[in-house]
Design an enzyme around this catalytic site. Structure first.
Site, short mmCIF file in Angstrom:
data_model
loop_
_atom_site.label_atom_id
_atom_site.label_comp_id
_atom_site.label_asym_id
_atom_site.label_seq_id
_atom_site.Cartn_x
_atom_site.Cartn_y
_atom_site.Cartn_z
N CYS A 239 43.42 36.61 39.53
CA CYS A 239 44.11 36.82 38.25
C CYS A 239 45.37 35.95 38.17
CB CYS A 239 44.39 38.31 38.09
SG CYS A 239 44.41 38.82 36.39
N HIS B 250 39.93 41.59 39.32
CA HIS B 250 40.59 42.29 40.43
C HIS B 250 39.57 42.99 41.32
CE1 HIS B 250 44.82 41.92 39.17
NE2 HIS B 250 44.30 41.85 37.96
N GLU C 249 40.03 43.95 44.29
CA GLU C 249 40.74 44.87 45.19
C GLU C 249 40.87 46.27 44.61
OE1 GLU C 249 42.03 42.50 43.44
OE2 GLU C 249 43.88 43.21 42.52
N1 GLN Z 1 48.55 37.80 32.44
C1 GLN Z 1 49.02 37.63 33.77
C2 GLN Z 1 49.61 36.25 33.98
O1 GLN Z 1 49.62 35.44 33.14
C3 GLN Z 1 47.92 37.86 34.78
C4 GLN Z 1 47.46 39.31 34.76
C5 GLN Z 1 47.02 39.83 36.09
O2 GLN Z 1 47.26 39.23 37.13
N2 GLN Z 1 46.43 41.01 36.08
O3 GLN Z 1 50.07 35.98 35.05
#
Ligand code: GLN
Length: 198
Positions: A82, A177, A179
């Protein structure tokens, strides 16, 4: 994997603890990385989800940006989820002014491509590199991989074809995610890369 292999979780911001738990459960020795001396102790690094703008700023403040870039260039395996994927991307679309990434993955990612927090969703992904069963993936304001460069390989896509996981050498970047859904195979793949290198 070899018992003497220590991996790090970048612990500037984000869901550090969840990644530590998965790595522990897989038998890895884990340290939190907040400073260059800690980075120097590890053979691989997990960059957690969180907020890439904050992880970027803190990594520069803590003097970690250049050491992490150097380690990536030297082939250290890294798993980014992410926000961690955003940090690994060579090009970030919809970044804030001045936002930087570590880079290494030859991809273009778009931040917040799936909308806001309330638009979080789960999806079943068929990831052939991981075999069966399908991956249960939780998307929380994640990025989408809009372009996969020649150096990188797509590992997983949504039904509409949007790419949500890529790999390039020892670098593994995923939009969701694992995890938090009990999915450990991406972490295992990362640890296998680490073990193969030490
Ligand atoms: N929107 C977040 C970002 O730009 C990422 C979201 C997340 O890691 N769950 O870093």
């Amino acid at each position: 994997m070899a018992g003497n292999t220590t991996v790090g979780v970048l612990a500037l911001q984000g869901d550090v603890r969840e990644h530590e738990r998965v790595l522990h459960d897989l038998g890895a020795d884990v340290v939190r990385v907040r400073r260059p001396e800690e980075l120097a102790q590890v053979s691989g690094l997990v960059i957690p989800g969180g907020e890439s703008t904050v992880i970027d700023k803190l990594s520069r403040l803590f003097g970690l940006q250049h050491p992490i870039r150097d380690a990536i260039r030297e082939g250290m395996p890294v798993l980014g989820t992410c926000a961690g994927l955003i940090m690994l991307a060579d090009t970030v679309v919809d970044a804030i002014d001045g936002q930087q990434s570590f880079g290494g993955l030859d991809v273009i990612v778009r931040r917040n491509a799936f909308g806001r927090q309330v638009e979080s969703f789960e999806a079943e992904l068929d990831v052939s590199a991981l075999g069966t069963p399908n991956v249960r993936a939780a998307f929380i304001r994640g990025p989408v991989i809009e372009h996969v460069g020649v150096g990188a390989t797509a590992l997983a896509s949504l039904n509409d074809g949007r790419v949500v996981a890529v790999e390039q050498g020892g670098l593994l970047g995923i939009s969701f995610h694992p995890e938090i859904t009990g999915e450990t195979r991406f972490h295992r793949r990362f640890l296998d890369r680490v073990a193969a290198r030490v």
